[in-house]
Design an enzyme around this catalytic site. Structure first.
Site, PDB file in Angstrom:
ATOM      1  N   PHE A  86       0.804  -1.227   0.000  1.00  0.00           N
ATOM      2  CA  PHE A  86       0.000   0.000   0.000  1.00  0.00           C
ATOM      3  C   PHE A  86       0.833   1.271   0.000  1.00  0.00           C
ATOM      4  CE2 PHE A  86       0.729  -0.185   4.613  1.00  0.00           C
ATOM      5  CZ  PHE A  86       0.954   1.139   4.892  1.00  0.00           C
ATOM      6  N   LYS A 138      -1.153  -6.583  -9.761  1.00  0.00           N
ATOM      7  CA  LYS A 138      -2.182  -6.702  -8.712  1.00  0.00           C
ATOM      8  C   LYS A 138      -1.848  -5.636  -7.675  1.00  0.00           C
ATOM      9  CE  LYS A 138      -3.082  -8.097  -4.979  1.00  0.00           C
ATOM     10  NZ  LYS A 138      -3.480  -7.171  -3.874  1.00  0.00           N
ATOM     11  N   GLU A 154      -5.023  -3.725  -2.394  1.00  0.00           N
ATOM     12  CA  GLU A 154      -6.464  -3.461  -2.341  1.00  0.00           C
ATOM     13  C   GLU A 154      -6.772  -2.217  -1.506  1.00  0.00           C
ATOM     14  OE1 GLU A 154      -4.707  -5.846  -1.075  1.00  0.00           O
ATOM     15  OE2 GLU A 154      -5.697  -6.975   0.514  1.00  0.00           O
ATOM     16  N   ARG A 155      -5.743  -1.717  -0.764  1.00  0.00           N
ATOM     17  CA  ARG A 155      -5.997  -0.518   0.045  1.00  0.00           C
ATOM     18  C   ARG A 155      -5.808   0.764  -0.768  1.00  0.00           C
ATOM     19  NH1 ARG A 155      -3.199  -1.643   5.762  1.00  0.00           N
ATOM     20  NH2 ARG A 155      -1.779  -3.067   4.735  1.00  0.00           N
ATOM     21  N   SER A 173       4.909  -7.164   3.333  1.00  0.00           N
ATOM     22  CA  SER A 173       5.450  -7.535   4.643  1.00  0.00           C
ATOM     23  C   SER A 173       6.245  -8.839   4.541  1.00  0.00           C
ATOM     24  CB  SER A 173       4.299  -7.706   5.627  1.00  0.00           C
ATOM     25  OG  SER A 173       3.428  -8.701   5.127  1.00  0.00           O
ATOM     26  N   CYS A 215       9.604   1.556   3.503  1.00  0.00           N
ATOM     27  CA  CYS A 215      10.425   0.397   3.874  1.00  0.00           C
ATOM     28  C   CYS A 215      11.854   0.836   4.143  1.00  0.00           C
ATOM     29  CB  CYS A 215      10.372  -0.661   2.789  1.00  0.00           C
ATOM     30  SG  CYS A 215      11.156  -0.116   1.286  1.00  0.00           S
ATOM     31  N   GLU A 239       8.869  -4.447  13.201  1.00  0.00           N
ATOM     32  CA  GLU A 239       8.649  -3.350  12.246  1.00  0.00           C
ATOM     33  C   GLU A 239       7.394  -2.599  12.682  1.00  0.00           C
ATOM     34  OE1 GLU A 239       7.427  -4.311   8.177  1.00  0.00           O
ATOM     35  OE2 GLU A 239       8.500  -2.520   7.515  1.00  0.00           O
TER      36      GLU A 239
HETATM   37  P1  NAD Z   1       1.104  -6.813   2.881  1.00  0.00           P
HETATM   38  O1  NAD Z   1       2.073  -7.933   2.971  1.00  0.00           O
HETATM   39  O2  NAD Z   1      -0.038  -6.769   3.821  1.00  0.00           O
HETATM   40  O3  NAD Z   1       0.432  -6.791   1.408  1.00  0.00           O
HETATM   41  C1  NAD Z   1       1.208  -6.770   0.237  1.00  0.00           C
HETATM   42  C2  NAD Z   1       0.430  -7.453  -0.887  1.00  0.00           C
HETATM   43  O4  NAD Z   1       0.228  -8.819  -0.559  1.00  0.00           O
HETATM   44  C3  NAD Z   1      -0.943  -6.852  -1.136  1.00  0.00           C
HETATM   45  O5  NAD Z   1      -1.126  -6.740  -2.530  1.00  0.00           O
HETATM   46  C4  NAD Z   1      -1.916  -7.857  -0.522  1.00  0.00           C
HETATM   47  O6  NAD Z   1      -3.116  -7.957  -1.246  1.00  0.00           O
HETATM   48  C5  NAD Z   1      -1.148  -9.164  -0.621  1.00  0.00           C
HETATM   49  N1  NAD Z   1      -1.401 -10.064   0.512  1.00  0.00           N
HETATM   50  C6  NAD Z   1      -1.601  -9.728   1.810  1.00  0.00           C
HETATM   51  N2  NAD Z   1      -1.719 -10.833   2.563  1.00  0.00           N
HETATM   52  C7  NAD Z   1      -1.586 -11.893   1.734  1.00  0.00           C
HETATM   53  C8  NAD Z   1      -1.596 -13.313   1.921  1.00  0.00           C
HETATM   54  N3  NAD Z   1      -1.788 -13.841   3.113  1.00  0.00           N
HETATM   55  N4  NAD Z   1      -1.399 -14.100   0.850  1.00  0.00           N
HETATM   56  C9  NAD Z   1      -1.194 -13.573  -0.377  1.00  0.00           C
HETATM   57  N5  NAD Z   1      -1.175 -12.236  -0.601  1.00  0.00           N
HETATM   58  C10 NAD Z   1      -1.364 -11.411   0.430  1.00  0.00           C
HETATM   59  O7  NAD Z   1       1.963  -5.460   2.931  1.00  0.00           O
HETATM   60  P2  NAD Z   1       1.417  -3.963   3.071  1.00  0.00           P
HETATM   61  O8  NAD Z   1       0.900  -3.745   4.448  1.00  0.00           O
HETATM   62  O9  NAD Z   1       0.555  -3.609   1.920  1.00  0.00           O
HETATM   63  O10 NAD Z   1       2.784  -3.133   2.881  1.00  0.00           O
HETATM   64  C11 NAD Z   1       3.618  -2.771   3.935  1.00  0.00           C
HETATM   65  C12 NAD Z   1       4.794  -3.703   4.036  1.00  0.00           C
HETATM   66  O11 NAD Z   1       5.517  -3.708   2.815  1.00  0.00           O
HETATM   67  C13 NAD Z   1       5.784  -3.303   5.104  1.00  0.00           C
HETATM   68  O12 NAD Z   1       6.200  -4.451   5.795  1.00  0.00           O
HETATM   69  C14 NAD Z   1       6.933  -2.705   4.311  1.00  0.00           C
HETATM   70  O13 NAD Z   1       8.197  -2.763   4.943  1.00  0.00           O
HETATM   71  C15 NAD Z   1       6.915  -3.554   3.085  1.00  0.00           C
HETATM   72  N6  NAD Z   1       7.577  -2.898   1.974  1.00  0.00           N
HETATM   73  C16 NAD Z   1       8.797  -3.371   1.607  1.00  0.00           C
HETATM   74  C17 NAD Z   1       9.493  -2.768   0.581  1.00  0.00           C
HETATM   75  C18 NAD Z   1      10.854  -3.255   0.180  1.00  0.00           C
HETATM   76  O14 NAD Z   1      11.368  -2.777  -0.797  1.00  0.00           O
HETATM   77  N7  NAD Z   1      11.456  -4.184   0.902  1.00  0.00           N
HETATM   78  C19 NAD Z   1       8.920  -1.674  -0.091  1.00  0.00           C
HETATM   79  C20 NAD Z   1       7.664  -1.227   0.308  1.00  0.00           C
HETATM   80  C21 NAD Z   1       6.994  -1.842   1.339  1.00  0.00           C
END
Ligand code: NAD
Length: 490
Positions: free
Chosen positions: A150, A174, A177-178, A227, A282, A383
């Site tokens: 997001f 994809k 969704e937020r 995450s 991140c 985190e």
């Molecule tokens: P998230 O893991 O909740 O969601 C990311 C994506 O995964 C979304 O598109 C979501 O629909 C999908 N998703 C969520 N749960 C799932 C599951 N159980 N199975 C399959 N797909 C699933 O992450 P978020 O809250 O949207 O983003 C924040 C996180 O992203 C933080 O931990 C941040 O550090 C990380 N991030 C990392 C980087 C990097 O470069 N390392 C960059 C940006 C964000």
């Protein structure tokens, strides 16, 4: 009227048949700005099939012609720059200046990928053995997909998509969704550049859509950002299904401040890193390890800077920090702050319970600085993904580096110092993917891989630059002999 988000499949806008929809809320006002469908496996299949159908023609389109679409895309993004920035602020909450920065980084990746005619060139050895030539071709994989978080609705798909397409692959995005509105707009803009139908597809949804992509036999490669728990699960499932995967996970980014640093400017830079994008980056600094006498002066400077940061609606140009993404996120962050205090931390600035006049329903937390955070405690390891900075003390640079390497994440670590020797030791020894020296957000520019290590990255090739070109192509080695005596005489 809230926007009803649709899927772009095979060049057609399709309303999802999904029965479940989620509201998209402006984090500053709680206003309903969209409704996103949780698309099903059937819709993911339709997008993947459309991308697969487009692949044979697209891969045979000369790379010099493929990149013309990227030049046109850059033009569209530049023309709609302010509108796109506003959209990111509306759905994600960050300030307009931060949203502009995000789109600038996205566009830089389009520019980099437009160099594909040179970047895709292979290697050639004449006479590697007697009369034998050998060379490497780089060929596209087929249908590739990305799954996005997001916090950068505009930039993150661009770490991958322009490269994938320039290399001759077809693509499915994809979005989170937020925050689905930004990619919806990008998809509309791709219609204006005449990209052949099916080359770029967008499917909205959550877990079901992700799993359908991971299980689909025609998807050859997956890029994930989110995450750590999800990154690990996505990586395992993609690998089990024989796909290439690059999965970027969460972070807990430490910054070391040595006593020989320019403390005033270090505090200013770390403030921007820790509280920019409300700490939802991140690469946000989340822990500062002060060494020796840096503690007093740095603590005082960061307290003042945190205290004075202007918090509010990101659309207001005076505002320096917007809200966090959701009420759930706000209460999770505030609970972690409370836990840190019970673990012994001393709040220098406590941003919980923030109320912004006129925006009482927004998810605001003011900058929070926790001194004497227990380095071995739960909060120092977790985190937080919010505007919370923990301060820890070390006796010397060795102890500080040891602390950095004890953490499980490896996204970024920074050092502030005027000593070249300390900086060199630091960059050599820290086990992270992105290193900053007198830098607060060590975000690689488009020609460089957006690295990450340990629990922050699963895979080997990263997004952006040459890594992306390698990720989105497979190599084929040709060994060739043309004996003179086999050549027919004319
Ligand atoms: P998230 O893991 O909740 O969601 C990311 C994506 O995964 C979304 O598109 C979501 O629909 C999908 N998703 C969520 N749960 C799932 C599951 N159980 N199975 C399959 N797909 C699933 O992450 P978020 O809250 O949207 O983003 C924040 C996180 O992203 C933080 O931990 C941040 O550090 C990380 N991030 C990392 C980087 C990097 O470069 N390392 C960059 C940006 C964000």
């Amino acid at each position: 009227m809230p926007t009803v988000i649709r899927n772009l499949i095979g060049g057609e806008w399709r309303e999802s048949a999904a029965t479940s929809r989620l509201p998209v809320l402006n984090p500053a006002t709680a206003e309903l700005i969209g409704e996103v469908p949780l698309s099903t496996a059937v819709e993911v299949n339709a997008a993947v099939q459309a991308a697969a159908a487009a692949f044979p023609d697209w891969r045979r389109t000369p790379v010099t012609e493929r990149v013309q679409f990227l030049f046109k895309l850059k033009d569209r993004l530049e023309t709609h720059f302010e509108e796109l920035a506003r959209l990111v602020t509306l759905e994600c909450g960050k300030t307009l200046a931060e949203s502009c920065g995000e789109w600038r980084r996205a566009i830089e990746n389009v520019e980099m990928a437009a160099g594909a005619p040179a970047l895709l060139q292979g290697e050639f050895s004449e006479d590697i053995a007697k009369g034998v030539d050998e060379f490497v071709l780089r060929q596209p994989l087929g249908v590739c997909a990305c799954i996005c978080p997001f916090n950068f609705p505009g930039m993150i798909p661009f770490w991958f998509m322009p490269y994938a397409i320039a290399c001759g692959n077809t693509y499915v995005v994809k979005p989170s969704e937020r925050v689905p509105l930004s990619m919806q707009r990008v998809a509309e803009l791709t219609e204006q550049i005449g990209l052949p139908k099916g080359v770029f597809n967008v499917v909205n949804g959550g877990r079901e859509a992700v799993e359908a992509l991971l299980d689909h036999p025609l998807v050859r490669a997956v890029s994930f950002v989110g995450s750590t728990a999800t990154a690990r699960a996505v990586y395992a499932r993609a690998a089990a299904n024989g796909k290439r995967a690059q999965c970027q996970g969460g972070a807990k980014n430490p910054v070391i401040v040595l006593p020989d640093a320019d403390i005033e400017s270090a505090a200013r830079i770390v403030t921007d890193s820790a509280f920019g994008c409300a700490g939802q980056r991140c690469l946000a600094a989340s822990l500062v390890v002060t060494v020796g006498e840096a503690r007093e002066s740095f603590g005082a400077a960061i307290r003042d800077a945190a205290h004075h940061r202007i918090v509010g609606n990101g659309l207001d140009e005076k505002v320096e920090m917007g809200p966090v993404i959701s009420p759930e996120s706000k209460s999770r962050i505030e609970n972690l702050v409370a836990k840190a205090i019970t673990e012994g931390a001393r709040p220098l600035v406590d941003g919980r319970g923030a109320k912004i006049p006129g925006f009482e329903r927004g998810n605001f937390i003011r900058p929070t600085v926790l001194d004497q955070l227990d380095g071995g405690g739960e909060v120092a390891r977790t985190e937080i993904f919010g505007p919370v900075l923990g301060l820890i003390q070390a006796r010397n640079v060795d102890e500080a580096i040891e602390f950095v390497n004890r953490g499980v994440y490896g996204n970024m670590a920074c050092i502030f110092t005027s000593s070249g020797a300390s900086a060199r030791k630091f960059r050599q020894e820290v086990e992270v993917g992105n290193v900053g020296v007198n830098i607060g957000v060590a975000a690689p520019m488009a020609p460089f891989p957006f690295s990450g290590a340990r629990e922050s990255f699963f895979g080997d090739l990263h997004g952006q630059g040459r890594h992306a070109i390698e990720f989105f192509t497979q190599t084929k080695v040709v060994v060739e002999r043309w004996p003179k005596e086999w050549t027919r005489k004319f």
